[in-house]
Scaffold this motif. Structure first.
Motif, PDB file in Angstrom:
ATOM      1  N   THR A  83     -26.267 -18.338  16.364  1.00  0.00           N
ATOM      2  CA  THR A  83     -26.204 -17.351  15.289  1.00  0.00           C
ATOM      3  C   THR A  83     -27.500 -16.540  15.211  1.00  0.00           C
TER       4      THR A  83
ATOM      5  N   LYS B  86     -23.584 -13.507  17.882  1.00  0.00           N
ATOM      6  CA  LYS B  86     -24.997 -13.734  17.574  1.00  0.00           C
ATOM      7  C   LYS B  86     -25.592 -12.638  16.691  1.00  0.00           C
TER       8      LYS B  86
ATOM      9  N   LYS C 107     -25.276 -17.632  10.286  1.00  0.00           N
ATOM     10  CA  LYS C 107     -24.288 -18.692  10.121  1.00  0.00           C
ATOM     11  C   LYS C 107     -23.473 -18.479   8.848  1.00  0.00           C
TER      12      LYS C 107
ATOM     13  N   ILE D 158     -20.894 -15.785   9.371  1.00  0.00           N
ATOM     14  CA  ILE D 158     -19.797 -16.249  10.227  1.00  0.00           C
ATOM     15  C   ILE D 158     -18.831 -17.119   9.422  1.00  0.00           C
TER      16      ILE D 158
END
Length: 393
Positions: free
Chosen positions: A234, A290, A294, A297
């Motif tokens: 990430t 990326k 996190k 996502i």
């Protein structure tokens, strides 16, 4: 739990470490009266360090402790007297140990024909049955370590998965025996073992192997059936797992991440097409993912109802929202150490969850209580304490 299904079942538990105590824990959590038998100096599991530090405290809640010296005739006689009143014996000591003590099934069933005796060993009947085994031993010889590690680097699973699963099979066997006893009035011998448990877990891979003409690769080297099924780096130097296992998932992934170009790309229209395009597709996917943290996502995958997972450590589970708000943790005392929130039996029964009745016991905490249930007098108990036959906390 509003209905403790095993309430009234009485269990004598001669166990240590994980496999045996795990079977006893399941019985205890479901309402059985489980008496953990340990020597006057205490179950050696209490003193383990390193990865064994939590064994005793996790696997021995809701149990009572009877501290008795089984190297004395008087101590053995106490067990004989108790067996007459109990339903189940659980043991996981080395091969032949219980027989040498005079506490094997053939001996104990003479006192109680309704007794169910569960023996938890390294191996079931066969050429290996007298071998000693541990969780890690059978993970290595049973194929689990090979499947878990990378090519040429076998690796044990990150918990005592075979001990725990073997204990579960022991628990299942005890339940079967209790059910049959309702029909026949007689108990019986139940045996569960680590190696055969591991082989059972390998069954799907054995079936796979029988249908191919090449060697099964370990899990880290496998070719997944899904085009997206991996851990991603990430933007904030963390990691997250995403799994896309349907075309609906793929459509929603492109939508929540704003990848209109890929949604319209005919080369990526189906799972199998995306697998064919992996050489360029996966590196590009890594780069795109990326660009997000996190948290971003997780938020987008959750919004799109896409399978995802943060990469958590054991200590992260203490604050997990599902475990806490879902009533899946209970506060457990750890003797002189600080208490901790630990997982409950992972089952809802009649809409309720198991609760803690007892913290893991001190050595001999319930010795007097258990012996008085046999109508043994205070004077006799005091005499046995002075002679080192029992210990009372």
């Amino acid at each position: 739990m509003s209905s403790a299904p095993l309430k009234g079942i009485k269990v004598l538990e001669f166990t240590h470490a994980v496999m045996g105590p795990c079977a006893g824990l399941m019985l205890a959590d479901m309402g059985a009266d489980v008496v953990h038998i340990e020597p006057p100096h205490g179950d050696s599991t209490r003193r383990l360090k390193g990865f064994g530090t939590g064994y005793f405290w996790f696997y021995n809640r809701n149990k009572r402790s009877l501290a008795v010296n089984l190297k004395t005739e008087e101590g053995i006689q106490l067990i004989y007297d108790l067996v007459k009143e109990y339903d189940v014996v659980v043991e996981n000591f080395g091969p032949g140990t219980m027989d040498r003590l005079g506490l094997g099934y053939e001996k104990l069933k003479t006192f109680n024909k309704r007794l169910i005796y569960c023996s938890l060993k390294g191996f079931l009947s066969g050429p290996y049955e007298k071998r000693h085994a541990m969780d890690e031993v059978v993970q290595m010889m049973g194929g689990l370590a090979y499947m878990t590690g990378r090519e040429g680097d076998p690796l044990r699973a990150g918990t005592s998965v075979i001990d725990i699963t073997g204990g579960m099979f022991g628990y299942i066997g005890i339940l079967q025996a209790l059910y049959e006893r309702e029909k026949t009035g007689e108990g019986g011998f139940v045996k569960s073992a680590l190696f055969e448990t591991c082989a059972f877990l390998m069954g799907q891979h054995m079936a796979y192997s029988s249908q191919i003409d090449y060697q099964i690769p370990p899990m880290p080297s496998r070719v997944s059936a899904w085009s997206i099924y991996k851990v991603f780096d990430t933007k904030d130097n963390d990691k997250a797992f995403i799994g896309i296992i349907s075309e609906k998932h793929w459509e929603r992934l492109c939508d929540v991440f704003g990848w209109e170009d890929w949604a319209a790309d005919e080369r990526l229209a189906t799972n199998n097409q995306r697998i064919d395009e992996r050489d360029w597709f996966l590196p590009e996917l890594d780069a795109r993912v990326k660009q997000f943290t996190k948290a971003e996502i997780i938020e987008r995958c959750d919004k799109g109802h896409i399978p995802f997972a943060p990469i958590s450590r054991p200590e992260d589970l203490f604050e997990d929202e599902q475990l806490n708000r879902g009533n899946s943790l209970m506060e457990v005392g750890m003797g002189d150490k600080k208490s901790a929130k630990l997982p409950k039996f992972p089952l809802e029964y009649k809409g309720t969850r198991v609760e803690k009745r007892l913290d893991p016991p001190k050595i001999g905490e319930h010795t007097s209580e258990v012996l008085k249930e046999l109508n043994i007098s205070d004077e006799t108990i005091a005499k046995m304490v002075s002679e080192g036959i029992i210990k009372i906390e």
